[in-house]
Design a protein around this motif. Structure first.
Motif, short mmCIF file in Angstrom:
data_model
loop_
_atom_site.label_atom_id
_atom_site.label_comp_id
_atom_site.label_asym_id
_atom_site.label_seq_id
_atom_site.Cartn_x
_atom_site.Cartn_y
_atom_site.Cartn_z
N PRO A 5 -7.09 12.73 -1.02
CA PRO A 5 -6.44 11.47 -1.37
C PRO A 5 -5.98 11.49 -2.82
O PRO A 5 -6.62 12.07 -3.68
N ILE A 43 -5.16 9.06 -5.77
CA ILE A 43 -5.38 7.70 -6.18
C ILE A 43 -4.42 7.39 -7.32
O ILE A 43 -4.44 8.04 -8.36
N CYS A 57 -5.58 6.61 6.21
CA CYS A 57 -6.79 7.17 5.58
C CYS A 57 -7.97 7.12 6.54
O CYS A 57 -8.73 8.09 6.66
N ASP A 83 -14.64 9.61 0.62
CA ASP A 83 -13.55 9.36 -0.33
C ASP A 83 -12.36 8.69 0.36
O ASP A 83 -11.74 7.78 -0.19
N ASP A 110 -13.25 5.07 1.03
CA ASP A 110 -13.16 4.32 -0.22
C ASP A 110 -11.71 4.00 -0.57
O ASP A 110 -11.38 2.89 -0.99
N GLU A 111 -10.83 4.99 -0.38
CA GLU A 111 -9.41 4.77 -0.66
C GLU A 111 -8.83 3.73 0.29
O GLU A 111 -8.05 2.87 -0.11
N ARG A 132 -9.78 0.34 -0.98
CA ARG A 132 -8.96 -0.05 -2.14
C ARG A 132 -7.56 -0.48 -1.71
O ARG A 132 -7.03 -1.49 -2.19
N LEU A 133 -6.96 0.28 -0.80
CA LEU A 133 -5.61 -0.06 -0.32
C LEU A 133 -5.61 -1.39 0.41
O LEU A 133 -4.71 -2.22 0.21
#
Length: 71
Positions: free
Chosen positions: A7, A9, A36, A51, A54-55, A58-59
């Motif tokens: 990913p 970021i 993701c 990871d 987590d991404e 956030r998105l």
């Protein structure tokens, strides 16, 4: 073995606060979050899957922020 996808970021900066642009950006972010998660569930490396999750979070959070009308 190195994962095929890592990913990236990046910070998201929008300069146009008009509602149609914000909702379009929100839809794109939601699609990226879905992508993701799709990759994460097939990932064999737990750290990399984490990871990606987590991404996705956030998105999704940023997409939700864009959907709230500005006052």
């Amino acid at each position: 073995m190195e994962p095929l996808f890592k990913p990236v970021i990046t910070s998201i900066v929008t300069t146009d606060d008009s509602a149609p642009v914000r909702f379009t950006r929100s839809a794109k972010l939601r699609q990226q979050a879905t992508n993701c998660l799709s990759i994460a569930v097939r990932e064999k490396t737990p750290d990399f899957a984490a990871d990606l999750i987590d991404e996705a979070i956030r998105l999704s959070r940023r997409a939700r922020e864009l959907e709230v009308p500005k006052r």
